[in-house]
Design a protein around this motif. Sequence first.
Motif, PDB file in Angstrom:
ATOM      1  N   SER A   1     -21.336 -17.126   1.793  1.00 26.12           N
ATOM      2  CA  SER A   1     -21.957 -18.170   0.987  1.00 26.12           C
ATOM      3  C   SER A   1     -20.989 -18.801   0.003  1.00 26.12           C
ATOM      4  O   SER A   1     -21.292 -19.833  -0.588  1.00 26.12           O
ATOM      5  N   GLY A   2     -19.847 -18.203  -0.216  1.00 23.87           N
ATOM      6  CA  GLY A   2     -18.890 -18.747  -1.165  1.00 23.87           C
ATOM      7  C   GLY A   2     -17.513 -18.167  -0.948  1.00 23.87           C
ATOM      8  O   GLY A   2     -17.306 -17.309  -0.082  1.00 23.87           O
ATOM      9  N   PRO A   3     -16.528 -18.634  -1.711  1.00 28.55           N
ATOM     10  CA  PRO A   3     -15.171 -18.103  -1.583  1.00 28.55           C
ATOM     11  C   PRO A   3     -15.145 -16.597  -1.836  1.00 28.55           C
ATOM     12  O   PRO A   3     -15.919 -16.067  -2.631  1.00 28.55           O
ATOM     13  N   ARG A   4     -14.255 -15.920  -1.159  1.00 33.39           N
ATOM     14  CA  ARG A   4     -14.111 -14.475  -1.330  1.00 33.39           C
ATOM     15  C   ARG A   4     -12.722 -14.166  -1.876  1.00 33.39           C
ATOM     16  O   ARG A   4     -11.855 -15.040  -1.958  1.00 33.39           O
ATOM     17  N   VAL A   5     -12.523 -12.927  -2.239  1.00 26.68           N
ATOM     18  CA  VAL A   5     -11.212 -12.490  -2.710  1.00 26.68           C
ATOM     19  C   VAL A   5     -10.303 -12.288  -1.502  1.00 26.68           C
ATOM     20  O   VAL A   5     -10.637 -11.566  -0.560  1.00 26.68           O
TER      21      VAL A   5
ATOM     22  N   SER B   1      -8.923 -15.877  -5.787  1.00 23.67           N
ATOM     23  CA  SER B   1     -10.232 -15.348  -6.144  1.00 23.67           C
ATOM     24  C   SER B   1     -11.067 -16.390  -6.872  1.00 23.67           C
ATOM     25  O   SER B   1     -10.525 -17.280  -7.536  1.00 23.67           O
ATOM     26  N   PRO B   2     -12.399 -16.288  -6.773  1.00 18.02           N
ATOM     27  CA  PRO B   2     -13.271 -17.223  -7.488  1.00 18.02           C
ATOM     28  C   PRO B   2     -13.259 -17.026  -8.998  1.00 18.02           C
ATOM     29  O   PRO B   2     -13.545 -17.959  -9.751  1.00 18.02           O
ATOM     30  N   THR B   3     -12.976 -15.808  -9.469  1.00 16.16           N
ATOM     31  CA  THR B   3     -12.941 -15.517 -10.896  1.00 16.16           C
ATOM     32  C   THR B   3     -11.574 -14.944 -11.260  1.00 16.16           C
ATOM     33  O   THR B   3     -10.822 -14.472 -10.403  1.00 16.16           O
ATOM     34  N   ARG B   4     -11.251 -14.992 -12.543  1.00 16.17           N
ATOM     35  CA  ARG B   4      -9.938 -14.532 -13.009  1.00 16.17           C
ATOM     36  C   ARG B   4      -9.871 -12.998 -12.949  1.00 16.17           C
ATOM     37  O   ARG B   4     -10.750 -12.310 -13.476  1.00 16.17           O
ATOM     38  N   PRO B   5      -8.823 -12.437 -12.336  1.00 15.49           N
ATOM     39  CA  PRO B   5      -8.716 -10.977 -12.257  1.00 15.49           C
ATOM     40  C   PRO B   5      -8.064 -10.376 -13.494  1.00 15.49           C
ATOM     41  O   PRO B   5      -7.363 -11.063 -14.243  1.00 15.49           O
ATOM     42  N   ASP B   6      -8.294  -9.085 -13.684  1.00 13.32           N
ATOM     43  CA  ASP B   6      -7.615  -8.296 -14.714  1.00 13.32           C
ATOM     44  C   ASP B   6      -6.861  -7.185 -13.985  1.00 13.32           C
ATOM     45  O   ASP B   6      -7.472  -6.263 -13.435  1.00 13.32           O
ATOM     46  N   LEU B   7      -5.537  -7.268 -13.967  1.00 10.92           N
ATOM     47  CA  LEU B   7      -4.722  -6.324 -13.205  1.00 10.92           C
ATOM     48  C   LEU B   7      -4.100  -5.242 -14.080  1.00 10.92           C
ATOM     49  O   LEU B   7      -3.088  -4.644 -13.714  1.00 10.92           O
ATOM     50  N   THR B   8      -4.722  -4.949 -15.203  1.00 12.55           N
ATOM     51  CA  THR B   8      -4.180  -3.928 -16.103  1.00 12.55           C
ATOM     52  C   THR B   8      -3.997  -2.596 -15.390  1.00 12.55           C
ATOM     53  O   THR B   8      -2.982  -1.901 -15.562  1.00 12.55           O
ATOM     54  N   HIS B   9      -4.964  -2.222 -14.572  1.00 18.08           N
ATOM     55  CA  HIS B   9      -4.869  -0.940 -13.863  1.00 18.08           C
ATOM     56  C   HIS B   9      -3.719  -0.949 -12.864  1.00 18.08           C
ATOM     57  O   HIS B   9      -3.068   0.081 -12.649  1.00 18.08           O
ATOM     58  N   LEU B  10      -3.417  -2.106 -12.270  1.00 19.05           N
ATOM     59  CA  LEU B  10      -2.299  -2.184 -11.343  1.00 19.05           C
ATOM     60  C   LEU B  10      -0.962  -2.097 -12.075  1.00 19.05           C
ATOM     61  O   LEU B  10       0.001  -1.535 -11.552  1.00 19.05           O
TER      62      LEU B  10
END
Length: 238
Positions: free
Chosen positions: A42-46, A64-73
């Motif tokens: 139904s919409g864009p995916r990661v 991605s459709p939303t901004r990611p947080d890659l702190t864990h990476l």
Amino acid sequence: MYLTRFRVNTGRSDAQRLLSSPHRMHGAVNMSFPTAQTRDGSGPRVLWRIDRDAAGETLLFIVSPTRPDLTHLVDQAGWPAADAPGWTTYAYDKFLTTLAEGDTWGFRLTANPVHSIHHQYSKEGDPTKRAAHRTPRHQMGWLLERQQRSGFEIVQKPVDQRLLEHGDEHELIVRDQRPWQFRKPPTKTNRDDVRITKVTFDGRLRITDPDVLRRTLTHGLGKAKAYGCGLMTLAPVR
């Protein structure tokens, strides 16, 4: 939409574990978002992809459709003590709106080229199974079959620049091919290993339908999107 680039610290053991398993990397990418992403079409995916550039750097790209947080990476596979955050995120929508019919771009795509075949002893009407294309010729053919319905056409070479009589008509190369076999947690319906063949294409394309190409860039192309396939990115033609 957002495009994110993360530089992987390959000297760390956790980074090597992530790079050795598309399933682990898929989980790490998903953990970058507080809300589960849609997978129902139904919409864009990661989408994500691992690149190794000419300087020897290993880069993780995410659309991605939303901004990611890659702190864990950063903690697992980056430089936690560095001053910079370890990744860069761009507003992808601004770029997508500039795409116009007839524009020419360089592109890179990592995909899983497959086709349907019958079992050796199958009968007429029996179901088919997916099998990977093994040769560059068939892998290129897989992409060429999908170009028009994906909003682009791969640029053809002038006749005097073709090195072969057949199979060298387009500005397209297979830069990398790698078979993968890995195991994910078993379920009641699936206890088999996952087998995919990742192929990276580099080439030049001309936009034929900007709206369709925008969908290709944000929804992915082909199978195995969860495991680092399907992400196409564009770059200016030098």
